[in-house]
Scaffold this active site. Structure first.
Site, mmCIF file in Angstrom:
data_model
loop_
_atom_site.group_PDB
_atom_site.id
_atom_site.type_symbol
_atom_site.label_atom_id
_atom_site.label_comp_id
_atom_site.label_asym_id
_atom_site.label_seq_id
_atom_site.Cartn_x
_atom_site.Cartn_y
_atom_site.Cartn_z
ATOM 1 N N LYS A 90 0.844 -1.195 0.000
ATOM 2 C CA LYS A 90 0.000 0.000 0.000
ATOM 3 C C LYS A 90 0.880 1.245 0.000
ATOM 4 C CE LYS A 90 -3.817 2.027 2.689
ATOM 5 N NZ LYS A 90 -4.643 1.850 3.912
ATOM 6 N N SER B 136 -9.605 1.747 3.177
ATOM 7 C CA SER B 136 -8.762 2.524 2.295
ATOM 8 C C SER B 136 -7.725 1.687 1.541
ATOM 9 C CB SER B 136 -8.034 3.612 3.079
ATOM 10 O OG SER B 136 -7.166 3.050 4.039
ATOM 11 N N SER C 232 -9.566 -0.509 7.441
ATOM 12 C CA SER C 232 -9.026 -0.296 6.100
ATOM 13 C C SER C 232 -8.290 -1.477 5.486
ATOM 14 C CB SER C 232 -8.100 0.925 6.092
ATOM 15 O OG SER C 232 -8.868 2.093 6.032
#
Lengths: 519, 95
Positions: free
Chosen positions: A85, A160, A184
């Site tokens: 990420k 997210s 997330s």
């Protein structure tokens, strides 16, 4: 051979046995990523191909004994590719956090979690898309592109960590890393039909994880197989002197303990979650199916109440923005990040109404200095709407006259939620329930209604508020072909119990890992 | 809590964010909706409950006072929007 259908541990075994080289495996997933990502948009950046392949070659040389002392530790995952990420720093490579503010930022150091993966011979393929600064639940708040759910391209992958979940669902990488501040990792894992773990607060170092809410943030491993998640955790977990909140505890062997018997395990079903009005009936069925399988494995079901659970979202959406407003004060365009062009330093140039006329702004007659003007213009142009809203909310909830009613009251409610969990874990060993109220929703459906978006986090924020480990596990498909999921939670530092429960549920047939059939 | 346009204006100034008049309305409305959601916290009886700022017991971690290598100057300056090779450059602080 279709490598995307192997577990990461199985691929690691093949690489260790030299049946396939790390370079071949890496090239395979790089090529798959290049072919499929135009449809999905999971990556913000794929790393430079020649650099990635050179790295893979070094792992191969290590494995064939040509190079020594290259790897700090051997792992079942040595040689396996991983996607990261874009909230985790990677030295010399852009780490954007999905924000215009950091679009050009190249960190001078690598995050501890990523460094440990590289030290164990995992090869980083690329950086994945996310809601800006991890603030969001659909990846739609990214300033750097749209990510689609590989199972239904008109739907969100969740957020997210939507990019990391989508990479896995599309089989573009066998492993991915996300971060989880209020769900997330777990909610995108649920939307994309993969496993995602948020560990105990402090188990994985946050050094080099760009901060959103420091008392809630955790790095989390994601994969198709529970065993892969356990092996990833093993590499990343452990004390780091550079993070003052990093726990200094002895670590179990997570992979070895996956088969610990579940006989007599007490599984709590949270009434307030399972009977919540917003919960999709197919998710209720998935939870019930998991209950049946756990009973067959020798577990006992116990009904549990978490009386303050109705206030979790409210507490979270005060505490997280408060911490964010403080953390994001660092973006002032002096040391790094986006700086507004000189001619726009003056607010009268930057602010125009819809018709293009100059209009007044909130700065009024309070004449800021040139330095302040530069900071204000840079923050206003470099940060997106949702990030600004959370900064404003947090600034307000911490401001004189309001801090007691909002911030401090939220912290007291947080304690009550923690006490609810404490009593629950006196009666049960793990908790079982939903991850999100519904399967993946259509892109654009909630993006203009923050409250609707926030309410989708009601089952996941508690683990962050209390610092518990929690895991999202696929549990079949909905009638319309969307992944369904369940969530398991355990007391702090009981990752072994959590992973063993999940692993055996997976083996008992709760789900079969699947790659989304992209054209 | 009824958040006025004027409140949002002040908060934005504190947060070093600039909002145009037209943005102010939209932001104020969305913040009011969020505050309606979080206002339920005031209904919880928290008499005698200690605030919980952290999920684990944290205390100050200190290290021995030994000199350690820091970031080389060149690396520290590499991401800066403006430098003179030795220092970060910013517009005048007083103006």
């Amino acid at each position: 051979m279709k490598l995307e259908n192997l577990s990461a541990v199985a691929l690691g075994k093949k690489i260790a046995a030299r049946e396939i080289s790390c370079r071949e495996a890496t090239a395979y997933f790089l090529q798959r990523s290049q072919e499929l990502d135009p449809q999905v948009g999971a990556y913000i950046s794929l790393l430079d191909e020649s650099a990635v392949l050179a790295e893979a070659q070094r792992v191969d040389q290590h494995l064939s004994g040509k190079v020594h002392n290259f790897l700090a530790k051997q792992s079942p995952l040595t040689g396996v590719p991983v996607a990261i990420k874009d909230v985790l720093c990677l030295e010399g490579w852009p780490t954007t956090c999905g924000s215009r503010m950091l679009k050009e930022y190249r960190p001078p150091y690598t995050a501890t979690a990523v460094d440990r993966l590289q030290q164990a011979g995992l090869v980083v393929l690329g950086k994945t898309n996310m809601d800006e600064f991890a603030m969001g639940s659909s990846t739609e708040n990214s300033a750097l592109g749209v990510t689609r759910n590989p199972w239904a391209l008109d739907r969100t992958p969740g957020g997210s960590s939507g990019g990391s979940a989508a990479v896995l669902a599309a089989g573009m990488s066998p492993l991915a890393i996300g971060s989880d501040t209020g769900g997330s990792v777990r909610q995108p894992a649920a939307f994309c039909g993969v496993c995602g773990l948020k560990p105990t607060y402090g188990l994985i170092s946050r050094w080099g994880l760009v901060a959103y809410a420091s008392s809630l943030d955790q790095v989390g491993p994601m994969a198709h197989h529970v065993e892969d998640v356990a092996a990833l955790l093993q590499i990343m977990a452990g004390h780091d002197p550079r993070d003052s909140t990093s726990l200094n505890v002895a670590l179990p062997d997570y992979v070895q303990q996956l088969d610990q018997p579940l006989d007599g395990l007490r599984v709590g079903i949270v009434s307030e979650h399972l009977h919540h009005g917003s919960l999709d009936s197919q998710i209720v069925s998935a939870v019930q199916q998991a209950c049946r399988l756990l009973q067959e494995l020798g577990a006992r079901l116990v009904e549990i109440h978490l009386p303050h659970s109705a206030h979790s979202v409210a507490a979270y959406y005060v505490i997280a923005p408060c911490e964010a407003s403080s953390n994001l004060a660092r973006y002032e365009a002096a040391h790094y990040g986006f700086r507004a062009p000189k001619n726009s330093d003056h607010q009268s140039v930057t602010i125009r109404d819809a018709a293009g006329r100059q209009s007044a702004s909130n700065l009024g007659s309070n004449e800021p200095s040139p330095l302040e003007r530069m900071m204000i213009a840079s923050r206003s142009q470099g940060l997106g709407d949702e990030v600004k809203r959370r900064i404003l909310l947090g600034t307000f909830a911490l401001s004189a006259g309001y801090a007691d009613a909002y911030y401090k009251q939220a912290l007291r409610v947080r304690r009550l939620i923690a006490q609810d969990y404490q009593s629950a874990f006196q009666q049960v060993d793990v908790l079982l329930g939903p991850v999100a109220p519904s399967p993946a929703y259509v892109l654009g459906e909630k993006v203009d209604d923050p409250v609707q978006m926030y309410l989708g986090d009601l089952f996941t924020v508690e683990a962050n508020l209390v610092g518990l480990p929690a895991l999202s596990l696929p549990a079949g498909m909905s009638n319309s072909g969307l992944p369904l999921a369940i969530q398991l939670q355990a007391p702090q530092l009981q990752e072994s119990r959590l992973l063993a429960t999940a692993h055996q549920l997976q083996r008992a047939g709760l789900f079969e890992p699947q790659i989304a059939p992209l054209g | 809590m009824q958040l006025s346009r004027d409140d949002v204006r002040k908060v934005a100034a504190l947060a070093k964010l600039e909002l145009s008049d037209s943005q102010l309305d939209d932001v104020a409305e969305k913040l009011r909706n969020v505050l309606r959601l979080v206002d339920q916290l005031s209904q919880v009886d928290t008499t005698g409950v200690e605030e919980m700022a952290h999920p684990v017991d944290v205390h100050s971690v200190t290290r021995g006072d030994q000199i350690q290598a820091g970031l080389p100057r060149e690396a520290a300056l590499r991401n800066a929007p403006q430098t003179d090779g030795e220092f970060f450059l910013v517009p005048p602080v007083l103006g």
